[in-house]
Design an enzyme around this catalytic site. Structure first.
Site, PDB file in Angstrom:
ATOM      1  N   HIS A   1      20.912  32.997 -27.709  1.00 23.32           N
ATOM      2  CA  HIS A   1      21.677  33.546 -28.541  1.00 23.32           C
ATOM      3  C   HIS A   1      22.060  31.953 -29.677  1.00 23.32           C
ATOM      4  CE1 HIS A   1      21.853  38.356 -29.458  1.00 23.32           C
ATOM      5  NE2 HIS A   1      22.467  37.826 -27.859  1.00 23.32           N
TER       6      HIS A   1
ATOM      7  N   GLU B   1      22.318  35.074 -22.797  1.00 23.81           N
ATOM      8  CA  GLU B   1      23.336  34.529 -24.321  1.00 23.81           C
ATOM      9  C   GLU B   1      23.330  33.050 -25.082  1.00 23.81           C
ATOM     10  OE1 GLU B   1      25.386  36.605 -24.582  1.00 23.81           O
ATOM     11  OE2 GLU B   1      24.409  38.139 -23.232  1.00 23.81           O
TER      12      GLU B   1
HETATM   13 NI    NI Z   1      22.583  39.530 -26.879  1.00 23.29          NI
END
Ligand code: NI
Length: 180
Positions: free
Chosen positions: A148, A145
């Site tokens: 990202h 995450e």
């Molecule tokens: Ni992802």
């Protein structure tokens, strides 16, 4: 509160570095609305986590939670977490490979190296400090995450591209739950 479309790989904004969430904007209607949309969107897609850029907001906000998730059966559960302006500190230098998917890369899985244990810090939606040391799938999800937020999608980390493919081929038992 709404389920928003998931931004898919190929969209330039997914490859941008996201901006820190302003420290004077914790516990605001704006943040709570963003988080509500993120959670609705993650749950609707059976995601293990979601980063704000995946609904088109390039700010450093991620959420994750793993319960009985059909996209990730037999994985350890992870409590629902809001993590804002995260900082990651890996424990050790060795990485281990395991399979990942991503809502922005639907229908695919890849073998990705990650640190098996790490410390992560940041803030929750109220501005309370979070500081945890975790391992296993929890550590993997956090790294995925937070990537990202730096414009990195998991296919960019795959070392052996023969270990990147369609879920229906690699994991036939997951076919149908991994595409939108
Ligand atoms: Ni992802």
């Amino acid at each position: 509160m709404a389920v928003r479309p998931i931004v898919k790989m190929g969209t330039p904004s997914l490859f941008e570095k996201s901006a820190p969430w302003p420290m004077n904007k914790f516990n605001t209607p704006e943040l709570h609305a963003l988080l509500a949309d993120m959670k609705d969107s993650m749950v609707a897609a059976n995601g293990a986590g979601l980063a704000a850029p995946q609904i088109g907001e390039n700010v450093r906000v991620v959420i994750f939670e793993v319960g009985n998730n059909p996209r990730y059966p037999n994985r350890e559960h992870i409590p629902f977490t809001v993590l804002i302006n995260p900082e990651l500190t890996p424990m050790g230098s060795e990485q281990v490979d395991d399979w990942e998917g991503c809502l922005s890369v639907p229908g695919m899985r890849g073998l990705v190296p990650r640190y098996p244990t790490l410390r992560y810090a940041g803030f929750d939606q109220f501005g309370n400090r979070i500081d945890r040391t975790v391992g296993g799938f929890h550590a993997r999800v956090v790294q995925h995450e937070v990537d990202h937020l730096d414009g990195v999608l998991y296919p960019m980390r795959i070392r052996d591209m023969s270990k990147f493919g369609f879920t229906e081929v690699l994991f036939p038992e997951l076919a149908g739950v991994d595409d939108e």
